[in-house]
Design a protein around this motif. Structure first.
Motif, short mmCIF file in Angstrom:
data_model
loop_
_atom_site.label_atom_id
_atom_site.label_comp_id
_atom_site.label_asym_id
_atom_site.label_seq_id
_atom_site.Cartn_x
_atom_site.Cartn_y
_atom_site.Cartn_z
N VAL A 101 32.96 104.32 -19.12
CA VAL A 101 33.73 104.98 -19.97
C VAL A 101 33.33 104.80 -21.49
O VAL A 101 32.27 104.13 -21.77
N SER A 102 33.87 105.81 -22.24
CA SER A 102 33.15 105.82 -23.55
C SER A 102 33.47 105.08 -24.36
O SER A 102 32.98 104.68 -25.55
N MET A 137 40.37 107.20 -11.99
CA MET A 137 39.64 106.78 -13.35
C MET A 137 38.38 107.95 -13.50
O MET A 137 38.13 108.55 -14.56
N ASP A 138 37.51 108.10 -12.41
CA ASP A 138 36.25 108.83 -12.40
C ASP A 138 36.74 110.21 -12.67
O ASP A 138 35.83 110.97 -13.41
N LEU A 181 43.02 104.68 -19.41
CA LEU A 181 42.61 104.99 -17.92
C LEU A 181 43.34 104.21 -17.07
O LEU A 181 43.82 104.16 -16.20
N TYR A 226 36.26 110.96 -21.78
CA TYR A 226 35.90 109.44 -21.79
C TYR A 226 34.69 109.38 -20.92
O TYR A 226 34.53 108.01 -20.50
N ARG A 227 33.98 110.15 -20.85
CA ARG A 227 32.44 109.80 -20.20
C ARG A 227 31.57 108.99 -21.22
O ARG A 227 31.68 109.06 -22.24
N SER A 261 33.76 101.72 -13.46
CA SER A 261 33.57 103.13 -14.08
C SER A 261 33.29 102.93 -15.34
O SER A 261 33.83 102.39 -16.26
N ARG A 271 38.42 110.56 -16.53
CA ARG A 271 37.32 110.28 -17.61
C ARG A 271 36.58 111.56 -17.67
O ARG A 271 36.03 111.66 -18.68
N ASN A 272 36.60 112.46 -16.87
CA ASN A 272 35.79 113.75 -16.75
C ASN A 272 36.63 115.03 -16.91
O ASN A 272 36.35 115.83 -15.84
N ALA A 302 39.28 103.56 -24.40
CA ALA A 302 39.26 104.69 -23.31
C ALA A 302 39.65 103.96 -21.89
O ALA A 302 40.50 104.57 -21.09
N GLY A 303 38.91 102.91 -21.65
CA GLY A 303 39.08 102.21 -20.53
C GLY A 303 40.53 101.60 -20.20
O GLY A 303 41.16 101.55 -19.11
#
Length: 328
Positions: free
Chosen positions: A14-15, A161-162, A23, A185-186, A12, A165-166, A19-20
């Motif tokens: 992430v920004s 997480m997908d 999540l 967090y995209r 996934s 993050r959105n 952020a990762g």
């Protein structure tokens, strides 16, 4: 493409690495009042991400050679409140994941500095199936300017997480239905395009970093009292991120940095011990002496100039300056 390179089922974007980590900790169930055992010798985001979920980072000392979280110290730090272990592959050297796996706790790997690293059993860092976080900041092995990636072997973790993050959007991507708490967090499409282009060139960029590191080792290995990054042992392979040395104990690290600057060489202290940062001192009462290996390493560490296009002449220039400053 990223997951395929590491031989893991899912990834996934992430920004950021931070952020990762956030999540990933949420995905393994870390929440209010929990403890997460981790290293005090890391970038501060490793610990901060625990606090985002109102969990407490519980530090344990590091191995004096590899500089990663010491498995025995981590095991001793586990309590009934421990919800996860967060080993850091510091400076790109693989942490001892089999030892942490034997603890039987959820694991989140901080591999933000370790793209290209490989474990002794041949599995790439990020390929064991635990949520593993990579960073794509400008100084990393692969960069999207800002950004990161979380790999996992669990489809449910990927789906969570997908969504999170959105902004917590529903799995069917319904525009108006957000069925959980989420975040922005995209990673942008433009950043992803840059990352894909870099991924195609990654082998060459990793090889260039390894070449520069080998040049430094050859030039500095005979300087008495100067500790270099550990060599690859037992089949482990480092993914080179930075070249950090520890100056001799009789030398004042900050004076070494100042003197190197006068020789035209930029360097910096890297990394400070997290538990001795002012916020962590004030919030948790940490003091000197708690983690002596980490504190000794952090107090003597200097990051030397390091980038893939560095020439042999530039490495020699830095090495000469180091010798002169240390009087070796």
């Amino acid at each position: 493409a990223f997951a395929a390179r590491l031989g893991v089922a899912h990834a996934s974007a992430v920004s950021s690495g931070t952020a990762g980590l956030h999540l990933a900790l949420r995905a393994v169930g870390v929440h209010d009042g929990d403890e997460v055992v981790t290293s005090p010798f890391s970038f501060v985001a490793s610990a901060n991400a625990c606090l985002f979920e109102r969990a407490r980072p519980v530090f344990a000392d590091i191995d004096p050679v590899m500089l990663n979280l010491d498995p025995a110290a981590a095991a001793a730090a586990v309590t009934q409140r421990t919800a996860a272990v967060l080993p850091v592959h510091i400076f790109g050297y693989p942490a001892d994941l089999p030892a942490f796996e034997r603890l039987g706790l959820p694991i989140v790997e901080d591999a933000c500095e370790a793209l290209g690293a490989v474990h002794a059993d041949g599995v790439p860092v990020g390929g064991r199936g635990h949520p593993t976080v990579f960073g794509f900041y400008a100084n990393k092995q692969l960069t999207t300017g800002e950004g990161g990636m979380v790999t996992t072997g669990d489809g449910a973790v990927k789906a969570r997480m997908d969504s999170e993050r959105n902004q917590g959007r529903a799995p069917d991507m319904g525009w108006l239905d957000h069925d959980r708490l989420g975040f922005n967090y995209r990673l942008s499409d433009l950043a992803c395009a840059l990352g894909l282009a870099q991924l195609d060139r990654l082998n060459g960029m990793l090889a260039d970093r390894a070449r520069v590191a080998a040049g430094y080792r050859a030039a500095l290995v005979d300087i008495e009292g100067l500790d270099l990054p550990c060599e690859d042992v037992g089949g482990n392979l480092r993914g080179w991120f930075v070249f950090v040395v520890q100056v001799p104990r009789e030398c004042a690290r900050d004076e070494v940095i100042r003197a190197l600057r006068e020789h035209g060489v930029a360097s910096k202290p890297y990394l400070p011990a997290i538990h001795l940062m002012s916020f962590y001192r004030e919030a948790f009462g940490h003091r000197e002496g708690e983690f002596p290996v980490c504190e000794d390493v952090a107090a003597r560490s200097v990051a030397l100039p390091f980038f893939p296009a560095m020439t042999e002449g530039q490495v020699a220039q830095v090495a000469t300056a180091v010798r002169e400053v240390l009087g070796r």
